[in-house]
Design a protein around this motif. Structure first.
Motif, PDB file in Angstrom:
ATOM      1  N   GLN A 245       8.414  -4.964  16.443  1.00  0.00           N
ATOM      2  CA  GLN A 245       9.552  -4.156  16.020  1.00  0.00           C
ATOM      3  C   GLN A 245      10.499  -3.931  17.175  1.00  0.00           C
ATOM      4  O   GLN A 245      10.082  -3.888  18.339  1.00  0.00           O
ATOM      5  N   ASN A 250      12.420  -5.238  12.032  1.00  0.00           N
ATOM      6  CA  ASN A 250      11.230  -6.066  12.165  1.00  0.00           C
ATOM      7  C   ASN A 250      11.600  -7.352  12.900  1.00  0.00           C
ATOM      8  O   ASN A 250      12.533  -8.050  12.511  1.00  0.00           O
ATOM      9  N   TYR A 252      10.293 -10.854  13.511  1.00  0.00           N
ATOM     10  CA  TYR A 252       9.324 -11.587  12.711  1.00  0.00           C
ATOM     11  C   TYR A 252       8.444 -12.540  13.527  1.00  0.00           C
ATOM     12  O   TYR A 252       8.690 -12.829  14.697  1.00  0.00           O
ATOM     13  N   THR A 322       3.199  -9.744   6.254  1.00  0.00           N
ATOM     14  CA  THR A 322       4.556  -9.270   6.012  1.00  0.00           C
ATOM     15  C   THR A 322       5.521 -10.401   5.678  1.00  0.00           C
ATOM     16  O   THR A 322       6.646 -10.138   5.259  1.00  0.00           O
ATOM     17  N   ASP A 378      10.456  -9.872   2.977  1.00  0.00           N
ATOM     18  CA  ASP A 378       9.657  -8.862   3.665  1.00  0.00           C
ATOM     19  C   ASP A 378       9.509  -7.659   2.741  1.00  0.00           C
ATOM     20  O   ASP A 378      10.493  -6.993   2.403  1.00  0.00           O
ATOM     21  N   THR A 380       8.614  -4.751   3.178  1.00  0.00           N
ATOM     22  CA  THR A 380       9.030  -3.441   3.692  1.00  0.00           C
ATOM     23  C   THR A 380      10.523  -3.202   3.481  1.00  0.00           C
ATOM     24  O   THR A 380      10.970  -2.053   3.529  1.00  0.00           O
ATOM     25  N   ASN A 383      14.558  -4.781   7.263  1.00  0.00           N
ATOM     26  CA  ASN A 383      15.728  -5.470   7.788  1.00  0.00           C
ATOM     27  C   ASN A 383      16.852  -5.550   6.765  1.00  0.00           C
ATOM     28  O   ASN A 383      18.025  -5.570   7.124  1.00  0.00           O
TER      29      ASN A 383
END
Length: 444
Positions: A245, A250, A252, A322, A378, A380, A383
């Protein structure tokens, strides 16, 4: 009673052993290129072409040109320039879990910058993380990577910095709470996690590979963002380049894994991404990576880009959850797609579809493609939300790589809704990002 005591002693022994094993693995990590094996030799004993310094294209350049190139390879300007500020004058905030750290002024001003520093003091700071007055520096300054830079390269950077206009701008105090404001603790951290050695090439590897290792590991310090951290905030080199991070973004996986890393990328695609910040079908660099491209990798020679690609190709593959398998093509009609997010769809229609298209293939250029983009896949949505908040790199004159910030246009809840809509329509799995998540990102 004796049997019970024996059992308790055995359990205590097993627990202690487990603790020691975990502590050992946390404190004693392999170095940056341990994965490569082979014989490590001093630079002076390496039989191949020169590895450090500037590339062959700049072999006859003047000293300041060489120093500037090395400062750009080390990406100094990105961290030491606040938004809208004078380059290298410092003041950029980095918000960490235990407070905010502000980068210092490294212009040649004698009172607020580094103009009064000696070469020895500058070398000590870069290699050991010790400031002019003997104070310990926090490893937000990547001295654990920079320690591999040669003295000559560090001093070449210093000569270049000394040629810049002096800017009088006092450094801002950090806001760390106790015990994180105790700088002496960094001496303990450095004992375990700063190798304190200059780069040693691998004798069995080619000069190109070793040059790439020097650029990626030492100057470019790519692992500082792309490697996960341990509880001690050291780079976990056992999961080297598996993703990390940076400032809420993030970073990658860039290992050789074909699914979650860059193993399926061609050499040309990797070179294009490092040079231009975008590759068709792979996405556009955003956030800290966009800065790294703009201020660093885009300014490197073609031979150095090729060396970095050659080195990255050898990083052991690590699969991360992820980054799942990319989703296939999205439907081209607006009526298709997720049905349970009407607000997100409405925002996408009003602010996004004109550039990205309902199919996600890009309405103007392929650089605006969402399908196949790692951020969209991703789960989450970190980004995606950060791009909506902050925009991306590029400029309005380059519509394929430019996206404006929508920070002021939409609330936290609205940004969460459209981010979730994007991942559900174009990604491998829908996200569940919340307004609270976006609020935290906005603050970062």
């Amino acid at each position: 009673m004796i049997g019970r005591r024996k059992t308790l002693l055995m359990l205590a022994g097993a627990a202690l052993t487990l603790i020691l094993v975990v502590a050992w693995r946390m404190l004693f990590l392999p170095d940056a290129i341990a994965f490569a094996g082979g014989t490590r030799v001093a630079l002076s004993d390496y039989a191949g072409a020169p590895i450090t310094g500037v590339p062959v294209e700049l072999a006859d350049a003047d000293p300041l040109t060489k120093g500037r190139y090395l400062a750009e390879a080390a990406d100094c300007a990105a961290c030491h320039t606040t938004k809208g500020g004078v380059p290298f004058a410092g003041g950029r905030p980095f918000k960490l879990p235990f407070g905010t750290i502000y980068t210092p002024n490294i212009t040649p001003d004698r009172e607020t910058g580094i103009g009064a520093w000696t070469d020895a003091q500058f070398l000590r700071a870069v290699h050991k993380g010790i400031g002019r007055g003997g104070e310990r520096l926090y490893p937000a300054f990547p001295y654990a990577s920079y320690t591999m830079l040669t003295d000559d390269d560090v001093l070449a950077i210093r000569r270049y910095l000394a040629s810049l206009p002096a800017v009088r701008q006092a450094n801002l105090p950090n806001t760390f709470a106790f015990p994180f404001n105790q700088r002496w603790l960094m001496a303990i951290w450095g004992t375990f996690f700063n190798p304190g050695k200059r780069f040693e090439p691998v004798a069995e590897r080619s000069p190109q590979w070793n040059r790439g290792a020097y650029l990626v590991e030492a100057a470019g310090h790519c692992g500082e963002c792309h490697t996960p951290r341990t509880l001690m905030q050291a780079m976990n080199t056992r999961a080297k380049f598996a993703g990390g991070q940076a400032e809420g973004w993030n970073a990658y996986n860039i290992t050789g894994d074909r699914l979650s890393g860059i193993g399926a990328w061609t050499d040309a695609e990797l070179a294009q991404y490092l040079s231009k910040g975008h590759t068709e079908g792979r996405g556009v660099a955003s956030g800290p990576m966009a800065e790294a491209v703009e201020l660093s990798t885009s300014r490197l020679s073609s031979s150095d880009i090729a060396a970095m690609v050659a080195y990255l190709r050898t990083i052991p593959a690590v699969r991360t959850k992820t980054s799942p398998e990319m989703a296939g093509p999205a439907p081209a009609v607006a009526s298709a797609g997720p049905k349970d997010n009407v607000p997100g769809k409405r925002i996408f229609q009003g602010a996004c579809a004109s550039c990205h298209a309902w199919s996600g293939r890009g309405a103007i250029t392929s650089d605006q493609q969402l399908t196949g983009n790692r951020a969209v896949n991703d789960g989450t949505a970190a980004n995606v939300a950060m791009m909506i908040l902050n925009g991306t790199g590029g400029s309005p004159e380059r519509p394929g790589t430019y996206m404006p910030s929508f920070r002021a246009a939409y609330s936290d809840a609205e940004i969460a809704e459209v981010a979730n809509y994007v991942t559900a329509r174009f990604g491998a799995q829908p996200s569940r990002i919340t307004a609270a998540d976006v609020k935290r990102m906005r603050e970062e």
